[in-house]
Design a protein around this motif. Structure first.
Motif, PDB file in Angstrom:
ATOM      1  N   ALA A   1       0.836  -1.205   0.000  1.00  0.00           N
ATOM      2  CA  ALA A   1       0.000   0.000   0.000  1.00  0.00           C
ATOM      3  C   ALA A   1       0.872   1.256   0.000  1.00  0.00           C
ATOM      4  O   ALA A   1       0.606   2.205  -0.749  1.00  0.00           O
ATOM      5  N   LEU A   2       1.937   1.261   0.815  1.00  0.00           N
ATOM      6  CA  LEU A   2       2.815   2.420   0.854  1.00  0.00           C
ATOM      7  C   LEU A   2       3.449   2.660  -0.512  1.00  0.00           C
ATOM      8  O   LEU A   2       3.498   3.799  -0.982  1.00  0.00           O
TER       9      LEU A   2
ATOM     10  N   ARG B   1       4.524  10.247  -6.871  1.00  0.00           N
ATOM     11  CA  ARG B   1       5.460  10.458  -7.971  1.00  0.00           C
ATOM     12  C   ARG B   1       4.758  11.049  -9.190  1.00  0.00           C
ATOM     13  O   ARG B   1       5.239  12.012  -9.782  1.00  0.00           O
ATOM     14  N   THR B   2       3.591  10.510  -9.538  1.00  0.00           N
ATOM     15  CA  THR B   2       2.917  10.988 -10.742  1.00  0.00           C
ATOM     16  C   THR B   2       2.349  12.395 -10.550  1.00  0.00           C
ATOM     17  O   THR B   2       2.382  13.206 -11.468  1.00  0.00           O
ATOM     18  N   VAL B   3       1.863  12.710  -9.361  1.00  0.00           N
ATOM     19  CA  VAL B   3       1.373  14.068  -9.104  1.00  0.00           C
ATOM     20  C   VAL B   3       2.549  15.038  -9.064  1.00  0.00           C
ATOM     21  O   VAL B   3       2.448  16.173  -9.555  1.00  0.00           O
ATOM     22  N   ALA B   4       3.689  14.605  -8.525  1.00  0.00           N
ATOM     23  CA  ALA B   4       4.889  15.456  -8.531  1.00  0.00           C
ATOM     24  C   ALA B   4       5.330  15.750  -9.963  1.00  0.00           C
ATOM     25  O   ALA B   4       5.723  16.879 -10.283  1.00  0.00           O
ATOM     26  N   ARG B   5       5.267  14.752 -10.831  1.00  0.00           N
ATOM     27  CA  ARG B   5       5.634  14.969 -12.239  1.00  0.00           C
ATOM     28  C   ARG B   5       4.688  15.979 -12.898  1.00  0.00           C
ATOM     29  O   ARG B   5       5.121  16.822 -13.673  1.00  0.00           O
TER      30      ARG B   5
ATOM     31  N   PHE C   1      10.322   9.824  -4.704  1.00  0.00           N
ATOM     32  CA  PHE C   1       9.135   8.975  -4.531  1.00  0.00           C
ATOM     33  C   PHE C   1       9.317   7.627  -5.228  1.00  0.00           C
ATOM     34  O   PHE C   1       8.907   6.593  -4.704  1.00  0.00           O
ATOM     35  N   PHE C   2       9.940   7.623  -6.409  1.00  0.00           N
ATOM     36  CA  PHE C   2      10.156   6.376  -7.139  1.00  0.00           C
ATOM     37  C   PHE C   2      11.049   5.432  -6.335  1.00  0.00           C
ATOM     38  O   PHE C   2      10.724   4.258  -6.144  1.00  0.00           O
ATOM     39  N   VAL C   3      12.169   5.938  -5.862  1.00  0.00           N
ATOM     40  CA  VAL C   3      13.107   5.100  -5.109  1.00  0.00           C
ATOM     41  C   VAL C   3      12.481   4.669  -3.779  1.00  0.00           C
ATOM     42  O   VAL C   3      12.607   3.510  -3.368  1.00  0.00           O
ATOM     43  N   ALA C   4      11.784   5.572  -3.122  1.00  0.00           N
ATOM     44  CA  ALA C   4      11.117   5.221  -1.852  1.00  0.00           C
ATOM     45  C   ALA C   4      10.050   4.155  -2.083  1.00  0.00           C
ATOM     46  O   ALA C   4       9.860   3.275  -1.231  1.00  0.00           O
ATOM     47  N   ALA C   5       9.353   4.212  -3.221  1.00  0.00           N
ATOM     48  CA  ALA C   5       8.343   3.194  -3.539  1.00  0.00           C
ATOM     49  C   ALA C   5       9.003   1.830  -3.699  1.00  0.00           C
ATOM     50  O   ALA C   5       8.460   0.805  -3.260  1.00  0.00           O
TER      51      ALA C   5
ATOM     52  N   ASP D   1       9.759  -4.095  -0.137  1.00  0.00           N
ATOM     53  CA  ASP D   1      10.791  -5.014   0.370  1.00  0.00           C
ATOM     54  C   ASP D   1      12.121  -4.783  -0.338  1.00  0.00           C
ATOM     55  O   ASP D   1      12.751  -5.708  -0.838  1.00  0.00           O
ATOM     56  N   GLY D   2      12.518  -3.527  -0.385  1.00  0.00           N
ATOM     57  CA  GLY D   2      13.799  -3.193  -1.002  1.00  0.00           C
ATOM     58  C   GLY D   2      13.856  -3.537  -2.477  1.00  0.00           C
ATOM     59  O   GLY D   2      14.918  -3.861  -2.995  1.00  0.00           O
ATOM     60  N   GLY D   3      12.725  -3.479  -3.144  1.00  0.00           N
ATOM     61  CA  GLY D   3      12.652  -3.772  -4.575  1.00  0.00           C
ATOM     62  C   GLY D   3      12.306  -5.218  -4.888  1.00  0.00           C
ATOM     63  O   GLY D   3      11.943  -5.537  -6.023  1.00  0.00           O
ATOM     64  N   LYS D   4      12.387  -6.098  -3.906  1.00  0.00           N
ATOM     65  CA  LYS D   4      12.112  -7.524  -4.155  1.00  0.00           C
ATOM     66  C   LYS D   4      10.649  -7.783  -4.511  1.00  0.00           C
ATOM     67  O   LYS D   4      10.335  -8.743  -5.205  1.00  0.00           O
ATOM     68  N   ALA D   5       9.746  -6.935  -4.037  1.00  0.00           N
ATOM     69  CA  ALA D   5       8.314  -7.112  -4.306  1.00  0.00           C
ATOM     70  C   ALA D   5       7.805  -6.132  -5.363  1.00  0.00           C
ATOM     71  O   ALA D   5       6.600  -5.949  -5.502  1.00  0.00           O
ATOM     72  N   ASP D   6       8.732  -5.502  -6.111  1.00  0.00           N
ATOM     73  CA  ASP D   6       8.301  -4.615  -7.197  1.00  0.00           C
ATOM     74  C   ASP D   6       7.454  -5.401  -8.195  1.00  0.00           C
ATOM     75  O   ASP D   6       7.716  -6.575  -8.473  1.00  0.00           O
TER      76      ASP D   6
END
Length: 190
Positions: free
Chosen positions: A124-125, A133-137, A167-171, A176-181
């Motif tokens: 969810a986070l 990220r998309t609103v910032a863009r 926001f992209f990197v934080a997402a 899980d550190g990119g493992k669940a992307d």
């Protein structure tokens, strides 16, 4: 100090609003659209904070404050007249951009390089951070468009550009550190 005793003033009933320098402009002006989108972004960050804790929540809290600074910056045109103002107008500064860059570098150091585009989602986070990220863009695009018509603080544009990267990197970190992307699979549904 801001004092808001009365929330409605009726001064905007004719479709105009006041900028930070007192000038009245149409509510649909590009400047109002740009800082209004920054305000929208701040609301979405508030939603993301409902899912965040610890260092991420602290960073998002700081970003929310920075976004109010950015709104104050954008609502005050005529940067060249800052020295003539009754008080020094609030502007985004390079150290705010530097802070984002340092945090991006810190988070990104623990992530594996991407081999595919990422679909917004996962936790969810992460989903909320992708929405941020998309609103910032969008806020960045509108601010860049405004800069083609009127003076805009260059640090404000840089801040928005780095913020969407943050926001992209934080997402990714929230997944899980990119493992669940959630990875894009080109043409998967043909």
């Amino acid at each position: 100090m801001v004092v808001l005793n009365k929330i409605y003033t009726k001064t905007g009933d004719d479709g105009e609003t006041a900028l930070g320098n007192g000038a009245r402009v149409a509510k649909h002006s590009m400047r109002v659209t740009a800082y209004g989108t920054v305000d929208e972004l701040n609301s979405v960050v508030g939603l993301a904070r409902l899912q965040a804790d610890g260092d991420v929540d602290a960073s998002l809290s700081r970003i929310q404050n920075d976004l109010f600074d950015l709104g104050a910056d954008l609502c005050r045109p005529d940067m060249e007249k800052d020295g003539e103002a009754e008080y020094t107008p609030l502007r985004i500064v390079g150290s705010q951009v530097d802070k984002l860059e340092a945090e991006i570098d810190g988070m990104n150091a623990s992530l594996n390089p991407l081999r595919s585009f990422i679909l917004p989602g996962g936790t969810a986070l992460s989903a909320y951070l992708h929405q941020c990220r998309t609103v910032a863009r969008r806020a960045e695009r509108l601010t860049v468009e405004l800069a083609t018509m009127e003076s805009v603080n260059p640090a404000a544009v840089k801040y928005l550009n780095r913020l969407s990267d943050w926001f992209f990197v934080a997402a990714r970190m929230a997944n899980d550190g990119g493992k669940a992307d959630v990875l894009w699979v080109p043409g998967a549904n043909r």
